[in-house]
Structure formats: C-alpha cells, structure tokens
Design a protein around this motif. Structure first.
Motif, short mmCIF file in Angstrom:
data_model
loop_
_atom_site.label_atom_id
_atom_site.label_comp_id
_atom_site.label_asym_id
_atom_site.label_seq_id
_atom_site.Cartn_x
_atom_site.Cartn_y
_atom_site.Cartn_z
N GLY A 50 10.13 28.47 3.93
CA GLY A 50 8.88 27.88 3.48
C GLY A 50 8.94 26.36 3.48
O GLY A 50 7.99 25.68 3.90
N ALA A 51 10.06 25.81 3.03
CA ALA A 51 10.22 24.35 2.97
C ALA A 51 10.23 23.74 4.37
O ALA A 51 9.52 22.77 4.66
CB ALA A 51 11.51 23.99 2.22
N TYR A 52 11.05 24.31 5.26
CA TYR A 52 11.13 23.76 6.61
C TYR A 52 9.88 24.09 7.43
O TYR A 52 9.48 23.31 8.30
CB TYR A 52 12.38 24.27 7.31
CG TYR A 52 13.60 23.44 6.99
CD1 TYR A 52 13.91 22.30 7.73
CD2 TYR A 52 14.43 23.78 5.93
CE1 TYR A 52 15.02 21.52 7.42
CE2 TYR A 52 15.53 23.00 5.61
CZ TYR A 52 15.83 21.88 6.37
OH TYR A 52 16.91 21.10 6.06
N GLY A 53 9.27 25.24 7.15
CA GLY A 53 8.02 25.56 7.82
C GLY A 53 6.92 24.59 7.46
O GLY A 53 5.99 24.37 8.24
N THR A 54 7.02 23.97 6.29
CA THR A 54 6.06 22.95 5.87
C THR A 54 6.37 21.60 6.49
O THR A 54 5.47 20.90 6.97
CB THR A 54 6.07 22.83 4.33
OG1 THR A 54 5.67 24.08 3.75
CG2 THR A 54 5.12 21.74 3.86
N LEU A 210 4.85 40.04 -0.01
CA LEU A 210 4.11 39.23 -0.99
C LEU A 210 5.06 38.39 -1.83
O LEU A 210 4.83 37.19 -2.05
CB LEU A 210 3.27 40.14 -1.88
CG LEU A 210 2.40 39.43 -2.93
CD1 LEU A 210 1.50 38.39 -2.27
CD2 LEU A 210 1.56 40.45 -3.70
N GLY A 211 6.15 38.98 -2.31
CA GLY A 211 7.12 38.21 -3.09
C GLY A 211 7.78 37.12 -2.26
O GLY A 211 8.07 36.03 -2.76
N GLY A 212 8.03 37.41 -0.97
CA GLY A 212 8.61 36.41 -0.09
C GLY A 212 7.67 35.25 0.16
O GLY A 212 8.09 34.08 0.24
N VAL A 213 6.37 35.53 0.30
CA VAL A 213 5.38 34.47 0.49
C VAL A 213 5.34 33.55 -0.73
O VAL A 213 5.24 32.33 -0.60
CB VAL A 213 3.99 35.08 0.78
CG1 VAL A 213 2.90 34.04 0.64
CG2 VAL A 213 3.97 35.68 2.17
N LEU A 214 5.42 34.13 -1.93
CA LEU A 214 5.45 33.31 -3.14
C LEU A 214 6.72 32.44 -3.17
O LEU A 214 6.67 31.28 -3.58
CB LEU A 214 5.38 34.18 -4.39
CG LEU A 214 4.06 34.95 -4.59
CD1 LEU A 214 4.13 35.83 -5.83
CD2 LEU A 214 2.88 33.98 -4.70
N GLY A 215 7.84 33.01 -2.72
CA GLY A 215 9.06 32.22 -2.63
C GLY A 215 8.93 31.08 -1.62
O GLY A 215 9.40 29.97 -1.86
N ALA A 216 8.27 31.36 -0.50
CA ALA A 216 8.06 30.32 0.52
C ALA A 216 7.16 29.21 -0.01
O ALA A 216 7.40 28.03 0.25
CB ALA A 216 7.45 30.94 1.78
N LEU A 217 6.13 29.59 -0.75
CA LEU A 217 5.26 28.58 -1.35
C LEU A 217 6.04 27.70 -2.33
O LEU A 217 5.84 26.48 -2.39
CB LEU A 217 4.08 29.25 -2.05
CG LEU A 217 3.04 28.32 -2.70
CD1 LEU A 217 2.47 27.35 -1.68
CD2 LEU A 217 1.93 29.14 -3.35
N ALA A 218 6.94 28.32 -3.10
CA ALA A 218 7.80 27.55 -4.00
C ALA A 218 8.69 26.60 -3.21
O ALA A 218 8.90 25.44 -3.61
CB ALA A 218 8.65 28.49 -4.85
N GLY A 219 9.21 27.06 -2.07
CA GLY A 219 10.01 26.19 -1.23
C GLY A 219 9.21 25.01 -0.69
O GLY A 219 9.71 23.89 -0.61
N SER A 220 7.95 25.27 -0.31
CA SER A 220 7.08 24.18 0.16
C SER A 220 6.89 23.14 -0.93
O SER A 220 6.96 21.93 -0.67
CB SER A 220 5.73 24.75 0.59
OG SER A 220 5.87 25.65 1.67
N LEU A 221 6.64 23.60 -2.15
CA LEU A 221 6.44 22.67 -3.26
C LEU A 221 7.72 21.91 -3.59
O LEU A 221 7.68 20.73 -3.96
CB LEU A 221 5.93 23.42 -4.49
CG LEU A 221 4.51 23.97 -4.38
CD1 LEU A 221 4.18 24.87 -5.56
CD2 LEU A 221 3.49 22.82 -4.30
N LEU A 222 8.85 22.59 -3.45
CA LEU A 222 10.14 21.91 -3.68
C LEU A 222 10.33 20.79 -2.66
O LEU A 222 10.78 19.68 -3.01
CB LEU A 222 11.28 22.93 -3.58
CG LEU A 222 12.69 22.40 -3.86
CD1 LEU A 222 12.81 21.92 -5.29
CD2 LEU A 222 13.73 23.49 -3.58
#
Length: 329
Positions: A50-54, A210-222
C-alpha cells in the motif's frame, strides 16, 4: 522529573498519527482473525504494498496522490488473491506461514538492486506527498496549555482518525449483517458452515481482501506521514505490534483495535519518556541503563504486559472470553 511533560508526550503518542495508522491496520487484522479466524502473520506486507503503491506512481509517473492510494489498495487485492487462492482451502497455519513469508519476500524484493529504479532500493523514496500537505487546512499549531500538536500532525491525525472511524463503521455494519454472521460461523466451525451450504473459501477470501485493503490504506497513510519510505521500515515485528494492539483491545470487538492502539501507544510513550528523563536526571545510573537501551527495554516491558494480559484477561480489554478462543485451529 517533569511528569507533566511525560503525560503530554504520552497523550500525543496515544492520539497521534502513528496510533491512528496502527489502529487502522489492526482493524483489518481484526477482520482477518477476530471475526474470521484467519491467522495472518503478514499484515505488514499489505502495508508495504500500500505504501509503495502510493509513492511509486506519484514519483515515477506523475500521477495524483489519491490515484496512488487507490493503486496501493489495488496491490493489496492482488496480494490477497496470490496468498489466499493456494492456502485458504487448507488449515489456518498454512496461511500463517504464507503471509509471514510473503511479507519478508516483498521486503527483500523492494530493497533489491533490481527494483531500485522504481522503489529506490535500500535508499527508499522521499517527498511524494507534498500535494497532501499543500491542502492542509490548519494554518497554525494547536496549543492546549501543556499539550500541543503541530499543524502538520493535526492534518494527518484528522485524515487518519477519519479513516479509522469510516473503517470501523464499515466493519461494524458488515459483521452485524448476514455476511458477518457467516464469518463468525466460519471462525467457530468451518464444517458446520459448509454443511449449511456456505462457500467457506469465498467468505475467507472476501475477508482476506477487505482486511488487506485496510492494511494497505494504513501503509499509504504511514508513507504520507513520514514522507520517506524504506523497505526495512516494514519489518515482521510491525505485524506483531498489530497483534498486540488487537489482543489488547479485544479481538472480535469492533472498537478493540482503537482502544488497543490508544492504550498501546500511551504506555509505550509513557515508558519511553519516563526512562529517558530518569536516565537524564541520574535516577537510573548510566551503568545500569543507557539512553540507547530505552527502545529495547520499553518493548520488553510491553511484551511482559502482553504475557500478563494473556494470563489474566486473554480476551483483552473489551473482549468476551466466552465468545472468542485465541487457539483457533
């Protein structure tokens, strides 16, 4: 010792951006384990993609930041499918092995020289969220007497805690729906759910995505919060912090990850500030503990606290011990 300073640091830690980001990732983990019984030991892998995808689309292709966030969430869906298709028909421990291994493989892949043109390799990526801070509505810092927050932190906190609130409302609506009741039945007894005609594999896959998407969103915010990405920031220990937060708050409780994250970061920051001031004032001699030891000591104390919690209240602060057993098979 300045106990008011210790308290102010602890409150900033309990409600700061990191607490919100970890709470969001723990909401996803709670959907995996608390409501479905999936042993995901690689939630940090979803945060990493999620972080690197952002960041990568913004720096490499000049796309808007919000598009990068969506791409990061899409990467989490792909990762969930790759992990779930071969493992979710098997016992839960296969998913545990696959997820923790996948998170480490991804970390080494992203830090490799081969991936350096996109990911920056071991040097990582920087300054990709300037557009986010350019629309910061807070023009000045927040001063509440002895407690203060910078305008930058306030903006990230607003977005991050807003995302936590929306994710919590979504999970609450889902788990109290017929879909959520099937998830609980899968957690308690897969065979019984199958005997009633439920496609257990499909429900597990939906929960994992769904849980993975929430984790990815957290990674984006991080990534947005730090404005700097490095693969080594996504070590496996992050996943176990998330497990600590989830268990502390109460697995299978909608508000559990929020309560767990606030308590976790409050205690962690209190201990860190107290130890550093005690060492600085000579209350703890440097021959007994140095400032460089504080990081290790505080996490050792958290580990001890978690052991005591599992002994005396294994369901967590909000959990119901009669409902959830932590030895899901």
């Amino acid at each position: 010792m300045d106990f008011l300073n210790i308290l102010s640091n602890a409150i900033r830690g309990a409600f700061g951006p990191e607490a919100a980001i970890y709470a969001l990732a723990a909401v996803g983990l709670n959907l995996h384990f608390g409501f479905t019984g999936l042993l995901n030991f690689g939630q940090v892998g979803f945060m990493l993609v999620g972080a690197y995808g952002t960041a990568v689309p913004v720096l490499s292709w000049g796309l808007p930041l919000w598009v990068g966030v969506l791409i990061g969430m899409g990467c989490a869906i792909v990762l969930a499918l790759i992990l779930g298709v071969p493992t979710l028909r098997l016992r839960g421990d296969y998913l545990a092995i696959a997820t923790i291994a996948a998170a480490e493989v991804l970390r080494y892949l992203y830090r490799s020289e081969w991936a350096q043109p996109l990911t920056g390799g071991v040097f990582g990526l920087k300054s990709f969220a300037n557009g986010f801070y350019a629309i910061n509505p807070y023009s000045s810092d927040l001063e509440l007497g002895w407690l203060s927050f910078s305008s930058r932190s306030l903006w990230v906190m607003t977005v991050a805690w807003g995302a936590v609130a929306l994710a919590t409302l979504l999970v609450a609506a889902l788990v109290h729906s017929p879909w959520g009741r099937v998830l609980r039945s899968v957690r308690e007894d897969e065979m019984a759910a199958r005997s009633l005609g439920k496609n257990v594999f499909a429900y597990k896959m939906q929960a994992l995505i769904l849980g993975g998407v929430l984790g990815a969103l957290a990674g984006s915010l991080l990534a947005i919060n730090t404005q700097a990405l490095n693969p080594d920031s996504f070590m496996p220990i992050i996943t176990f912090y998330l497990w600590t937060i989830m268990i502390l708050g109460g697995a299978s409780r909608v508000m559990g990850p929020i309560v767990g994250s606030i308590v976790f970061w409050f205690l962690l920051t209190v201990l860190d500030s107290f130890l550093r001031q005690a060492i600085g004032s000579g209350l703890i001699p440097s021959s007994v503990m140095a400032s460089s030891d504080v990081g290790a000591v505080r996490f050792a104390a958290v580990g001890l606290g978690l052991m005591l919690l599992m002994l005396f209240r294994p369901a967590g602060i909000l959990g119901n011990q009669k409902e959830l057993r932590l030895d899901v098979r």
